[in-house]
Design an enzyme around this catalytic site. Sequence first.
Site, short mmCIF file in Angstrom:
data_model
loop_
_atom_site.label_atom_id
_atom_site.label_comp_id
_atom_site.label_asym_id
_atom_site.label_seq_id
_atom_site.Cartn_x
_atom_site.Cartn_y
_atom_site.Cartn_z
N ASP A 251 0.83 -1.21 0.00
CA ASP A 251 0.00 0.00 0.00
C ASP A 251 0.86 1.25 0.00
OD1 ASP A 251 -1.79 -2.23 1.29
OD2 ASP A 251 -3.06 -0.70 0.36
O1 MRU Z 1 -7.62 -3.14 2.81
P1 MRU Z 1 -7.36 -3.51 1.38
O2 MRU Z 1 -8.13 -4.72 0.94
O3 MRU Z 1 -7.51 -2.35 0.45
O4 MRU Z 1 -5.82 -3.91 1.38
C1 MRU Z 1 -5.24 -4.37 0.20
C2 MRU Z 1 -3.80 -4.67 0.35
O5 MRU Z 1 -3.23 -4.58 1.40
C3 MRU Z 1 -3.06 -5.04 -0.91
O6 MRU Z 1 -2.03 -5.93 -0.63
C4 MRU Z 1 -2.47 -3.77 -1.54
O7 MRU Z 1 -3.42 -2.74 -1.60
C5 MRU Z 1 -1.96 -4.04 -2.89
S1 MRU Z 1 -3.22 -4.45 -4.06
C6 MRU Z 1 -2.44 -4.67 -5.54
#
Ligand code: MRU
EC number: 5.3.1.23
Length: 366
Positions: A251
């Site tokens: 993220d």
């Molecule tokens: O809370 P989320 O479902 O948005 O978290 C998603 C993640 O942590 C993913 O690993 C990250 O956003 C990368 S998605 C290509």
Amino acid sequence: MQTPPTLQAIRYQRGSLLILDQLKLPDETVYISIHTADDAWKAIHTMTIRGAPAIAVCGILSVAVELHNSRSKFDSISSVIQFITHQLNYLVTARPTAVNMTDAAKTIIDYLIPLNNKQQNLTLYIDELLDFMEQFLQRDLIDNRLIGQYGAETMCQYISNKKKLNILTHCNTGSLATVGFGTALGIIRQLAANNVLQLAYFTETRPYNQGSRLTAYELVHDRIPHTMICDSMAGLLMRTQPIHAVIVGADRVTANGDTANKIGTYQLAILAKHHDIPFYIAAPTTSIDLSKKSGDEIIIEQRPSSEMTTVKGINLAPEGVQVWNPAFDVTPASLITGIITEHGVFKPDELEEKLLNLQRSLISPL
Ligand code: MRU
């Protein structure tokens, strides 16, 4: 090698944006219409759409749709600039940890004024701006494909005696988290297409179950060989099965290579280190935030306790229980073997320098 068509989290054509309601998966496949930045903010905040790249693309395209469908209300280029800037800055506040929406907002805001110097006609200005915003859709797909290729090449070094690879992943980083193909799951997809994947192991990813709801859905859809585990089984898995690498998404990656990703990533990285298993991050460079020196500067989103204490309205814990529900954790760079991007694979300690060189080469005249 060719990969089969994947699921689509986002369907867009000028003036219309549909997103797959990920809260209803895997039971129902329902697309909902996003008309405004406000609709997108709510969809992102409630995690109807999630995954760092998908959040950014949904946000940008919501502004594009709103601009296109209300173009008659603008009487000057400056009113368009004001509107776009406001909507983008608002969208950035929907979720705090992933950097992609912030990065996209900055790129678009940086484009608004120079475009005004170049284009004085309001209609043409809006058209050019829409073209620019729509490019993010295609760009994400291209980046994911490249990440898939670099990742699959990198994984080849772990094939010995012609044995296929077992890869462990976490959360959902596939077509549902991006415009298509995915990052970490894109690499798994590419390995399967290259016929070198034995099994994709993946965690349920408590408490929000992106693994059991979404990654499972994608792997079943694409007929990729897989095995799901509870998050608490990762240690035993690494001890008893040949796991060739762990690959997860990101993220936000900071300048020193520290990486924020779905809660539970950090413990997988520690386990991987203990078992001498390489641990990779797969992410587009839009997930890299060189303005932050280390992971200590990343804001970790806290989610409602009900996400831990209930499933589909059924209580898993007694009323009144006190909980802590951080949605992400930070894995220190020292636990990361490499960061797989659309520009190649970087060691955490070379990431900043290599990226700065890349940025310089992209802006320097030929
Ligand atoms: O809370 P989320 O479902 O948005 O978290 C998603 C993640 O942590 C993913 O690993 C990250 O956003 C990368 S998605 C290509």
